[in-house]
Design an enzyme around this catalytic site. Structure first.
Site, mmCIF file in Angstrom:
data_model
loop_
_atom_site.group_PDB
_atom_site.id
_atom_site.type_symbol
_atom_site.label_atom_id
_atom_site.label_comp_id
_atom_site.label_asym_id
_atom_site.label_seq_id
_atom_site.Cartn_x
_atom_site.Cartn_y
_atom_site.Cartn_z
ATOM 1 N N GLY A 1 9.351 -3.133 9.773
ATOM 2 C CA GLY A 1 7.951 -3.800 9.630
ATOM 3 C C GLY A 1 8.057 -4.529 8.375
ATOM 4 N N GLN B 1 5.405 -9.311 1.282
ATOM 5 C CA GLN B 1 6.958 -9.282 0.899
ATOM 6 C C GLN B 1 7.310 -10.663 0.829
ATOM 7 O OE1 GLN B 1 7.336 -5.578 3.793
ATOM 8 N NE2 GLN B 1 8.713 -5.478 2.372
ATOM 9 N N CYS C 1 12.170 0.674 2.410
ATOM 10 C CA CYS C 1 11.341 -0.633 2.423
ATOM 11 C C CYS C 1 12.672 -1.825 2.103
ATOM 12 C CB CYS C 1 10.348 -0.549 1.187
ATOM 13 S SG CYS C 1 9.296 -2.234 1.213
ATOM 14 N N LEU C 2 12.228 -2.924 2.772
ATOM 15 C CA LEU C 2 13.088 -3.939 2.718
ATOM 16 C C LEU C 2 13.131 -4.694 1.031
ATOM 17 C CD1 LEU C 2 12.488 -5.838 6.129
ATOM 18 C CD2 LEU C 2 14.365 -4.692 5.313
ATOM 19 N N HIS D 1 2.197 1.874 5.661
ATOM 20 C CA HIS D 1 3.123 1.410 4.620
ATOM 21 C C HIS D 1 2.885 -0.010 4.445
ATOM 22 C CE1 HIS D 1 7.501 1.111 2.991
ATOM 23 N NE2 HIS D 1 6.825 -0.174 3.098
ATOM 24 N N GLU D 2 3.005 -0.776 5.634
ATOM 25 C CA GLU D 2 2.603 -2.046 5.451
ATOM 26 C C GLU D 2 1.130 -2.421 5.010
ATOM 27 O OE1 GLU D 2 5.330 -3.547 5.686
ATOM 28 O OE2 GLU D 2 6.282 -2.146 6.855
ATOM 29 N N HIS E 1 1.142 -2.595 1.102
ATOM 30 C CA HIS E 1 1.860 -3.559 0.686
ATOM 31 C C HIS E 1 0.549 -4.796 0.580
ATOM 32 C CE1 HIS E 1 5.898 -3.202 0.482
ATOM 33 N NE2 HIS E 1 6.306 -3.014 1.762
HETATM 34 NI NI NI Z 1 7.804 -2.073 2.469
#
Ligand code: NI
Length: 167
Positions: free
Chosen positions: A46, A51, A91-92, A133-134, A137
């Site tokens: 995701g 991000q 998370c990236l 989660h997304e 963000h």
């Molecule tokens: Ni993330």
């Protein structure tokens, strides 16, 4: 298409609250394509526009095993939630850090697709976790902010040290 640079925690820009997309036009579709390419290349399941330093309410997700079910959601909203599940998240934007977060087990989501059509669907399990989660963000919340202050301080120190070594 283009790979977009991913912001890393504790970059302050990750705390920006994204604004709703007013019109789903070609620029939004291009953003979705670039975000999908960036997510698959990372690789991740995701990615939120926040991000990649674009503060619009757009997320892409693919939790399928063969990476063939791209879900792109514009202006996503959770209209119902119930139950509870605890999953180890990563998370990236927080490479190398995984920890348990409590989320709703089930969510009902309303959003626009990249053609500007309305969608409404139910999600549970990993997909529900990923959506929550997304969407966090987009509100400027990184998953580690659900952890204790002590853990957050440790993660911050670890990533700041890594950034210094890389720089
Ligand atoms: Ni993330």
């Amino acid at each position: 298409m283009a790979l977009l640079p991913i912001l890393r925690y504790p970059d302050r820009r990750l705390h920006t609250k994204a604004v709703a997309v007013a019109v789903v036009d070609d620029s939004v579709r291009q953003l979705v394509r670039d975000m999908a390419e960036t997510m698959y290349a990372a690789p991740g399941i995701g990615l939120a526009a926040t991000q990649v330093d674009v503060h619009k309410r757009v997320i892409v997700i693919d939790v399928s095993e063969d990476r063939s079910h791209l879900l792109a959601l514009i202006n996503p909203q959770i209209v119902e939630r119930d139950g509870e599940q605890v999953t180890e998240e990563g998370c990236l934007s927080v490479p190398g850090v995984y920890d348990k977060v409590v989320r709703a087990e089930h969510v009902r989501v309303r959003a626009l697709d990249p053609d500007g059509r309305s969608l409404e669907f139910d999600a549970d399990g990993l997909l529900a976790v990923c959506i929550q989660h997304e969407m966090d963000h987009l509100d400027g919340i990184v998953f580690v902010e659900h952890l204790s202050r002590l853990k957050q301080a440790r993660i911050r120190a670890k990533l700041e040290k890594q950034a210094r070594i890389t720089a």
